[in-house]
Design a protein around this motif. Structure first.
Motif, mmCIF file in Angstrom:
data_model
loop_
_atom_site.group_PDB
_atom_site.id
_atom_site.type_symbol
_atom_site.label_atom_id
_atom_site.label_comp_id
_atom_site.label_asym_id
_atom_site.label_seq_id
_atom_site.Cartn_x
_atom_site.Cartn_y
_atom_site.Cartn_z
ATOM 1 N N GLY A 183 0.764 -1.190 -0.123
ATOM 2 C CA GLY A 183 0.189 -0.067 -0.058
ATOM 3 C C GLY A 183 0.903 1.295 0.012
ATOM 4 O O GLY A 183 0.425 2.209 -0.551
ATOM 5 N N THR A 184 1.828 1.221 0.773
ATOM 6 C CA THR A 184 2.740 2.459 0.884
ATOM 7 C C THR A 184 3.349 2.896 -0.506
ATOM 8 O O THR A 184 3.315 3.932 -1.009
ATOM 9 C CB THR A 184 3.806 2.314 1.911
ATOM 10 N N GLU A 185 3.695 1.867 -1.417
ATOM 11 C CA GLU A 185 4.498 1.839 -2.571
ATOM 12 C C GLU A 185 3.294 2.638 -3.494
ATOM 13 O O GLU A 185 3.528 3.436 -4.315
ATOM 14 C CB GLU A 185 5.061 0.755 -3.180
ATOM 15 N N ALA A 186 1.997 2.080 -3.346
ATOM 16 C CA ALA A 186 0.813 2.261 -4.164
ATOM 17 C C ALA A 186 0.415 3.768 -4.226
ATOM 18 O O ALA A 186 0.395 4.492 -5.238
ATOM 19 C CB ALA A 186 -0.164 1.392 -4.127
ATOM 20 N N ILE A 187 0.666 4.221 -2.888
ATOM 21 C CA ILE A 187 0.378 5.834 -2.560
ATOM 22 C C ILE A 187 1.378 6.697 -3.108
ATOM 23 O O ILE A 187 0.859 7.582 -3.919
ATOM 24 C CB ILE A 187 0.156 5.855 -1.193
ATOM 25 N N ARG A 188 2.445 6.201 -3.171
ATOM 26 C CA ARG A 188 3.545 6.999 -3.863
ATOM 27 C C ARG A 188 3.571 6.970 -5.285
ATOM 28 O O ARG A 188 3.817 7.910 -5.858
ATOM 29 C CB ARG A 188 5.179 6.113 -3.402
ATOM 30 N N LEU A 189 3.214 5.924 -5.768
ATOM 31 C CA LEU A 189 3.047 5.822 -7.230
ATOM 32 C C LEU A 189 1.900 6.489 -7.950
ATOM 33 O O LEU A 189 1.866 7.126 -8.938
ATOM 34 C CB LEU A 189 3.110 4.313 -7.855
ATOM 35 N N VAL A 190 0.714 6.538 -7.140
ATOM 36 C CA VAL A 190 -0.258 7.505 -7.424
ATOM 37 C C VAL A 190 -0.003 8.970 -7.441
ATOM 38 O O VAL A 190 -0.357 9.326 -8.417
ATOM 39 C CB VAL A 190 -1.290 7.070 -6.511
ATOM 40 N N ASP A 191 0.764 9.245 -6.514
ATOM 41 C CA ASP A 191 1.054 10.674 -6.497
ATOM 42 C C ASP A 191 2.021 11.011 -7.643
ATOM 43 O O ASP A 191 1.986 12.064 -8.168
ATOM 44 C CB ASP A 191 1.862 10.743 -5.044
ATOM 45 N N ARG A 192 3.075 9.893 -7.973
ATOM 46 C CA ARG A 192 3.732 10.255 -9.358
ATOM 47 C C ARG A 192 3.207 10.212 -10.418
ATOM 48 O O ARG A 192 3.568 11.081 -11.295
ATOM 49 C CB ARG A 192 4.916 9.309 -9.117
ATOM 50 N N HIS A 193 2.160 9.092 -10.675
ATOM 51 C CA HIS A 193 1.897 9.040 -12.197
ATOM 52 C C HIS A 193 0.333 9.380 -12.270
ATOM 53 O O HIS A 193 -0.227 9.651 -13.329
ATOM 54 C CB HIS A 193 2.019 7.643 -12.404
ATOM 55 N N ARG A 194 -0.327 9.664 -11.289
ATOM 56 C CA ARG A 194 -1.816 10.107 -11.469
ATOM 57 C C ARG A 194 -2.639 9.026 -12.345
ATOM 58 O O ARG A 194 -3.213 9.586 -13.316
ATOM 59 C CB ARG A 194 -1.885 11.614 -11.797
ATOM 60 N N PRO A 195 -2.650 8.042 -11.974
ATOM 61 C CA PRO A 195 -3.310 7.117 -12.775
ATOM 62 C C PRO A 195 -4.561 7.262 -12.741
ATOM 63 O O PRO A 195 -5.455 7.827 -11.958
ATOM 64 C CB PRO A 195 -2.937 5.655 -12.323
ATOM 65 N N ASP A 196 -5.461 7.020 -13.901
ATOM 66 C CA ASP A 196 -7.001 6.788 -14.014
ATOM 67 C C ASP A 196 -7.495 6.037 -13.001
ATOM 68 O O ASP A 196 -8.242 6.182 -12.153
ATOM 69 C CB ASP A 196 -7.475 6.697 -15.413
ATOM 70 N N VAL A 197 -6.870 4.677 -12.975
ATOM 71 C CA VAL A 197 -7.405 3.510 -12.001
ATOM 72 C C VAL A 197 -6.323 2.917 -11.477
ATOM 73 O O VAL A 197 -5.325 2.631 -11.994
ATOM 74 C CB VAL A 197 -8.101 2.593 -12.885
ATOM 75 N N VAL A 198 -6.611 2.613 -10.336
ATOM 76 C CA VAL A 198 -5.810 1.509 -9.395
ATOM 77 C C VAL A 198 -6.452 0.330 -9.223
ATOM 78 O O VAL A 198 -7.490 0.279 -8.726
ATOM 79 C CB VAL A 198 -5.435 2.309 -8.020
ATOM 80 N N LEU A 199 -5.879 -0.909 -9.605
ATOM 81 C CA LEU A 199 -6.346 -2.325 -9.447
ATOM 82 C C LEU A 199 -5.609 -2.537 -7.736
ATOM 83 O O LEU A 199 -4.268 -2.833 -7.926
ATOM 84 C CB LEU A 199 -5.654 -2.979 -10.449
#
Length: 226
Positions: free
Chosen positions: A36-52
């Motif tokens: 989860g921690t890595e997911a939050i960091r990558l969301v902040d970096r890439h701003r994806p439309d969707v996270v699985l």
């Protein structure tokens, strides 16, 4: 092009998702996270439309990661991917702000359709299935900090801006009615129903239909099925 982030602690699961998504002309994978921690960091970096978002991951799990992503106000939508249908993890994921959930053994076409629906702002979980899920775990609904029951619908500030018709629409959405059923039973055009639902979401600050159903329960507009 729909951008997708895959968050799952199993490398083979991430590989399978990536292979499927990158076979589509309208999707691209922008990153992979194993917790989860890595997911939050990558969301902040890439701003994806969707996270699985997987639920069970080491360290920060998918539920808390979902909650933190939603709290940032990012436009990223979360699609919870869980092992079992109608379990507490799916419920907690929706409560945390996910736009829906799928089981990991869903057909590839289901997963792809789910991602497209979430990216478009729709909810993946069918209204009737959402109701069954909430009924099964209604005892998880929080009380107020004083321990007293939640305020009556007329007193809840989240409903203050709604017209009588919009409140009626929110109530039947919470009961699991589809737009077609609402149109037929309330004698409205389906386009009118869609407009009302959109206004309800905007006025209540709910992200999608799933969150509107949860709001209907939280505010007492809808009570558990007996």
């Amino acid at each position: 092009m729909t951008t997708v982030l895959i968050a799952d602690d199993q490398p083979m699961q991430r590989f399978g998702f990536r292979m499927l998504l990158e076979s589509q002309d309208d999707m691209t994978v922008v990153g992979e996270a194993s917790n989860g921690t890595e997911a939050i960091r990558l969301v902040d970096r890439h701003r994806p439309d969707v996270v699985l978002m997987d639920v069970r991951m080491p360290g920060l799990d998918g539920i808390e990661a979902t909650r933190r992503v939603v709290a940032t106000g990012a436009r990223t939508r979360i699609l919870i991917v869980t092992t079992f249908d109608l379990d507490a993890y799916a419920y907690d994921g929706l409560r945390a702000g996910a736009s829906g959930f799928l089981v990991k053994d869903a057909e590839p076409e289901e997963l792809l359709a789910g991602i497209r629906a979430v990216a478009a702002g729709d909810a993946v979980v069918a209204p009737s299935l959402t109701r069954r899920l909430l009924d099964a775990y209604i005892h998880h609904l929080p009380q107020t900090t004083s321990g007293t029951p939640a305020p009556a619908p007329d007193e809840d500030p989240r409903l203050a801006a709604l017209t009588d018709r919009e409140r009626e629409i929110l109530t039947v959405v919470g009961k699991g009615w589809s737009n077609t059923e609402i149109a037929e039973r309330l004698h409205l055009a389906e386009s009118t129903v869609k407009t009302h639902v959109g206004r309800v979401l905007a006025k209540t600050g709910t992200r999608d239909r799933v969150q509107a159903v949860i709001l209907a329960y939280d505010t007492g507009l809808v009570t558990p099925a007996t």
